[in-house]
Scaffold this active site. Structure first.
Site, mmCIF file in Angstrom:
data_model
loop_
_atom_site.group_PDB
_atom_site.id
_atom_site.type_symbol
_atom_site.label_atom_id
_atom_site.label_comp_id
_atom_site.label_asym_id
_atom_site.label_seq_id
_atom_site.Cartn_x
_atom_site.Cartn_y
_atom_site.Cartn_z
ATOM 1 N N SER A 65 0.805 -1.234 0.000
ATOM 2 C CA SER A 65 0.000 0.000 0.000
ATOM 3 C C SER A 65 0.838 1.285 0.000
ATOM 4 C CB SER A 65 -0.932 0.017 1.199
ATOM 5 O OG SER A 65 -1.973 -0.901 0.998
ATOM 6 N N LYS A 68 0.690 3.318 -3.071
ATOM 7 C CA LYS A 68 -0.518 4.103 -3.364
ATOM 8 C C LYS A 68 -0.292 5.606 -3.235
ATOM 9 C CE LYS A 68 -3.431 0.322 -1.708
ATOM 10 N NZ LYS A 68 -4.287 -0.133 -0.606
ATOM 11 N N TYR A 195 -2.337 -2.565 -10.814
ATOM 12 C CA TYR A 195 -2.383 -2.364 -9.349
ATOM 13 C C TYR A 195 -1.536 -3.425 -8.631
ATOM 14 C CZ TYR A 195 -4.370 -2.491 -4.605
ATOM 15 O OH TYR A 195 -4.531 -2.530 -3.241
ATOM 16 N N TYR A 247 -4.477 3.517 7.933
ATOM 17 C CA TYR A 247 -5.851 2.987 7.901
ATOM 18 C C TYR A 247 -6.635 3.403 9.135
ATOM 19 C CZ TYR A 247 -4.058 0.920 3.823
ATOM 20 O OH TYR A 247 -3.493 0.786 2.614
ATOM 21 N N VAL A 265 1.052 -3.943 3.847
ATOM 22 C CA VAL A 265 0.896 -5.242 4.516
ATOM 23 C C VAL A 265 2.154 -6.110 4.490
ATOM 24 C CG1 VAL A 265 -1.605 -5.629 4.491
ATOM 25 C CG2 VAL A 265 -0.245 -6.176 2.470
HETATM 26 O O1 DON Z 1 -4.355 -4.895 -2.246
HETATM 27 C C1 DON Z 1 -3.861 -5.395 -1.245
HETATM 28 O O2 DON Z 1 -4.548 -5.964 -0.394
HETATM 29 C C2 DON Z 1 -2.366 -5.287 -1.063
HETATM 30 N N1 DON Z 1 -1.697 -5.330 -2.330
HETATM 31 C C3 DON Z 1 -1.998 -3.997 -0.375
HETATM 32 C C4 DON Z 1 -2.762 -3.758 0.910
HETATM 33 C C5 DON Z 1 -1.969 -3.060 1.954
HETATM 34 O O3 DON Z 1 -0.766 -2.945 1.913
HETATM 35 C C6 DON Z 1 -2.724 -2.567 3.127
HETATM 36 N N2 DON Z 1 -1.799 -2.072 4.117
HETATM 37 N N3 DON Z 1 -1.696 -2.103 5.256
#
Ligand code: DON
Length: 311
Positions: A65, A68, A195, A247, A265
């Site tokens: 994330s 992003k 993405y 978040y 994550v």
């Molecule tokens: O789309 C997803 O679920 C992962 N590629 C990224 C989500 C993420 O990193 C949320 N962060 N804490």
């Protein structure tokens, strides 16, 4: 400050590892479950390029994330503020990062902000380029420039692992298509592919610190003097980092640490002290809200010691 960081970071890392033990590596993307849960590393970089490094800072990890923030900046440069805010809102959700609750509950069914998964997928659809490969290529090029010319690539295994297990992101994206946030000309699977690839970009703490430093310095790389991003767009991105970057733990982090940060994550965190420091952290064990437990504790300790809160 750099001298004190070099002296104290090793102790702070050790003290924060206890918090890493309380977390768990992400399992919903199978490839991420292979990461060492007890690892914790950091690089902090000042505007003169001086660094303080401690712990497992050499462990490579994927941006997830954190990417992003940078796709948002590129989308602003491609579409302007109006173009981006036609597709995503400006508000935190209080829900999990992959929640679809508000897409149906609140009208119009537009993602609340660009840092939750639904919002980031919408933002990815705004990146210019004739083909998905061209769009991925432009994102990769922008990330490399933001990292001071680093030789970045996406991790093929993590990309494939996410693509094969992304049932929830697929649902979100098809929802967005039905809500016309993804427009008629947009191919859902193509957007998702771009993405997944930008989420899988592999990076180190030092590269992440350099990217954070760019944001700390308002979009101008202090080491080259080159303005890569207009200051206004960086200002918006940093505001989102404060309100939504961690978040639905963003409020707590704003109270305890009070600096812009963005987690992923994989356990990565990009954080910054305006004008002063870019920080890259890896600590793969996560708390229930998806943030690195050791990394969050480390940042809170540093912020308290140096009185970094911007508030
Ligand atoms: O789309 C997803 O679920 C992962 N590629 C990224 C989500 C993420 O990193 C949320 N962060 N804490």
């Amino acid at each position: 400050m750099m001298e004190q960081l070099r002296l104290q970071l090793p102790d702070w890392i050790e003290a924060s590892r206890i918090y890493a033990e309380k977390g768990q590596v992400a399992h919903y993307i199978p490839e991420l479950a292979k990461a060492p849960g007890d690892a914790l590393g950091i690089v902090a970089m000042g505007p003169d390029g001086e660094t303080a490094t401690a712990g497992d800072a050499d462990l490579p990890f994927t941006m997830q994330s954190i990417s992003k923030v940078f796709t948002l900046l590129l989308a602003f440069m491609d579409n302007g503020e109006e173009g981006v805010f036609a597709k995503v809102g400006m508000e935190p959700t209080g829900d999990d990062f992959n929640s679809m609750l508000k897409l149906e509950l609140v009208e119009p069914g537009k993602p609340f902000n660009p840092l939750i998964n639904a919002g980031a997928i919408a933002v990815t659809s705004l990146i210019h380029g004739a083909t998905p490969e061209a769009r991925t290529g432009r994102i990769m090029q922008f990330l490399r420039e933001a990292a001071g010319g680093a030789d970045l690539a996406y991790n093929e295994a993590v990309y494939r692992s996410e693509s094969a297990s992304a049932h929830r992101n697929r649902s979100l994206a098809y929802f967005l298509k039905d809500n016309e946030v993804l427009d008629a000309a947009t191919d859902v699977e193509e957007v998702l592919d771009v993405y997944f690839k930008h989420c899988a970009v592999e990076i180190t703490c030092a590269q992440l610190a350099r990217m954070a430093l760019l944001l700390a310095c308002g979009g101008t790389d202090p080491l080259t003097g080159v303005q890569l991003v207009p200051r206004r767009y960086v200002q918006i991105a940093k505001t989102f980092m404060i309100t939504c970057g961690m978040y639905n733990a963003s409020g707590e982090f704003a109270i305890r640490a009070g600096i812009p940060a963005k987690s992923g994550v994989s356990g990565g965190i990009l954080a910054l002290v305006p004008g002063k420091l870019g920080i890259g952290i890896i600590g793969p064990a996560l708390g229930e809200k998806g943030n690195s437990t050791g990394g969050v504790h480390l940042l809170e300790t540093m912020s308290e010691t140096f009185d970094w809160s911007i508030f």
